[in-house]
Design a protein around this motif. Structure first.
Motif, PDB file in Angstrom:
ATOM      1  N   SER A  36     -21.599 -55.021 -23.998  1.00  0.00           N
ATOM      2  CA  SER A  36     -22.342 -53.846 -24.437  1.00  0.00           C
ATOM      3  C   SER A  36     -22.042 -52.587 -23.627  1.00  0.00           C
ATOM      4  N   VAL A  37     -20.948 -52.551 -22.886  1.00  0.00           N
ATOM      5  CA  VAL A  37     -20.610 -51.373 -22.086  1.00  0.00           C
ATOM      6  C   VAL A  37     -19.859 -50.376 -22.958  1.00  0.00           C
ATOM      7  N   TRP A  38     -20.487 -49.273 -23.204  1.00  0.00           N
ATOM      8  CA  TRP A  38     -19.899 -48.209 -24.018  1.00  0.00           C
ATOM      9  C   TRP A  38     -19.689 -46.990 -23.138  1.00  0.00           C
ATOM     10  N   VAL A  39     -18.515 -46.380 -23.233  1.00  0.00           N
ATOM     11  CA  VAL A  39     -18.196 -45.198 -22.422  1.00  0.00           C
ATOM     12  C   VAL A  39     -17.580 -44.127 -23.309  1.00  0.00           C
ATOM     13  N   GLU A  40     -17.588 -42.915 -22.811  1.00  0.00           N
ATOM     14  CA  GLU A  40     -16.938 -41.814 -23.515  1.00  0.00           C
ATOM     15  C   GLU A  40     -15.432 -42.065 -23.574  1.00  0.00           C
ATOM     16  N   THR A  41     -14.798 -41.475 -24.548  1.00  0.00           N
ATOM     17  CA  THR A  41     -13.365 -41.700 -24.740  1.00  0.00           C
ATOM     18  C   THR A  41     -12.538 -41.251 -23.530  1.00  0.00           C
ATOM     19  N   VAL A  42     -12.975 -40.208 -22.862  1.00  0.00           N
ATOM     20  CA  VAL A  42     -12.249 -39.717 -21.684  1.00  0.00           C
ATOM     21  C   VAL A  42     -12.256 -40.777 -20.577  1.00  0.00           C
ATOM     22  N   VAL A  43     -13.387 -41.429 -20.400  1.00  0.00           N
ATOM     23  CA  VAL A  43     -13.502 -42.469 -19.374  1.00  0.00           C
ATOM     24  C   VAL A  43     -12.588 -43.644 -19.709  1.00  0.00           C
ATOM     25  N   ALA A  44     -12.600 -44.061 -20.967  1.00  0.00           N
ATOM     26  CA  ALA A  44     -11.735 -45.171 -21.397  1.00  0.00           C
ATOM     27  C   ALA A  44     -10.258 -44.800 -21.236  1.00  0.00           C
TER      28      ALA A  44
END
Length: 101
Positions: A36-44
């Motif tokens: 369930s770890v969701w991050v902003e696209t920049v972080v990914a």
């Protein structure tokens, strides 16, 4: 083989062992990521060293979700995707050199 060459060979061998130990320790230390770890696209993008546009494309193809008009990437899904992609070129058959010996 000269004495210096033997010493260099021994050092290289030990260095290879040390590099394997470092890789094993790094794998143990890496934090597990829950589904369930969701991050902003920049972080990914920074995490996987790929362009942000590539992360957005992956998000559109099932590796993310849109929240408030912005994409968020699922790190677990992306990690699995890249692990599978990186392993697809791994040798899956016996080397021809082995067959010839």
């Amino acid at each position: 083989m000269s004495n210096t060459a033997r010493k260099l060979a021994a050092i290289r061998s030990r260095l290879a062992e040390v590099m394997q130990l470092i890789a094993a320790i790094e794998a143990e230390v890496e934090e597990p990521v829950s589904p369930s770890v969701w991050v902003e696209t920049v972080v990914a993008a920074e995490r996987f060293s790929i362009p942000v546009d590539s992360v957005r494309k992956l998000c559109r193809n099932g590796f993310g979700r849109k929240v408030g008009g912005r994409w968020q990437a699922n790190l677990t899904l992306l990690r699995g995707y890249f692990a599978e992609r990186d392993n697809r070129d791994a040798p899956s058959r016996v080397s021809g050199a082995i067959l010839r010996s």
